[in-house]
Design an enzyme around this catalytic site. Structure first.
Site, short mmCIF file in Angstrom:
data_model
loop_
_atom_site.label_atom_id
_atom_site.label_comp_id
_atom_site.label_asym_id
_atom_site.label_seq_id
_atom_site.Cartn_x
_atom_site.Cartn_y
_atom_site.Cartn_z
N ALA A 1 0.80 -1.23 0.00
CA ALA A 1 0.00 0.00 0.00
C ALA A 1 0.83 1.28 0.00
O ALA A 1 0.29 2.36 0.19
CB ALA A 1 -1.00 0.02 1.14
N ALA A 2 2.13 1.20 -0.24
CA ALA A 2 2.95 2.41 -0.28
C ALA A 2 2.48 3.35 -1.39
O ALA A 2 2.32 4.55 -1.17
CB ALA A 2 4.42 2.05 -0.48
N GLY A 3 2.23 2.81 -2.55
CA GLY A 3 1.78 3.64 -3.67
C GLY A 3 0.38 4.19 -3.46
O GLY A 3 0.11 5.36 -3.75
N ASP A 4 -0.49 3.36 -2.94
CA ASP A 4 -1.85 3.80 -2.67
C ASP A 4 -1.88 4.91 -1.62
O ASP A 4 -2.61 5.89 -1.74
CB ASP A 4 -2.72 2.64 -2.18
CG ASP A 4 -2.97 1.61 -3.27
OD1 ASP A 4 -2.86 1.95 -4.46
OD2 ASP A 4 -3.28 0.46 -2.91
#
Length: 55
Positions: free
Chosen positions: A8-11
């Site tokens: 979930a880093a990009g999200d």
């Protein structure tokens, strides 16, 4: 800072950026806010972090 899980880093980066821009932040300030949020998220296991860890 020690990365634990990049799930979930990009999200979280996208969410932080969009939230900041919708709140009236400049592109630069929004990118900084997004980076800050993503850096907190990757310090916790899984895609959802504890509410107390939110900036």
């Amino acid at each position: 800072m020690t990365p634990v899980d990049t799930t979930a880093a990009g999200d979280s980066f996208a969410a932080g950026y969009l939230a900041a821009r919708l709140g009236g932040a400049s592109v630069h300030a929004a990118a900084l806010a997004a980076h800050r949020l993503a850096s907190i998220v990757i310090q916790h296991p899984g895609a959802i972090i504890p509410k107390a860890a939110m900036p």
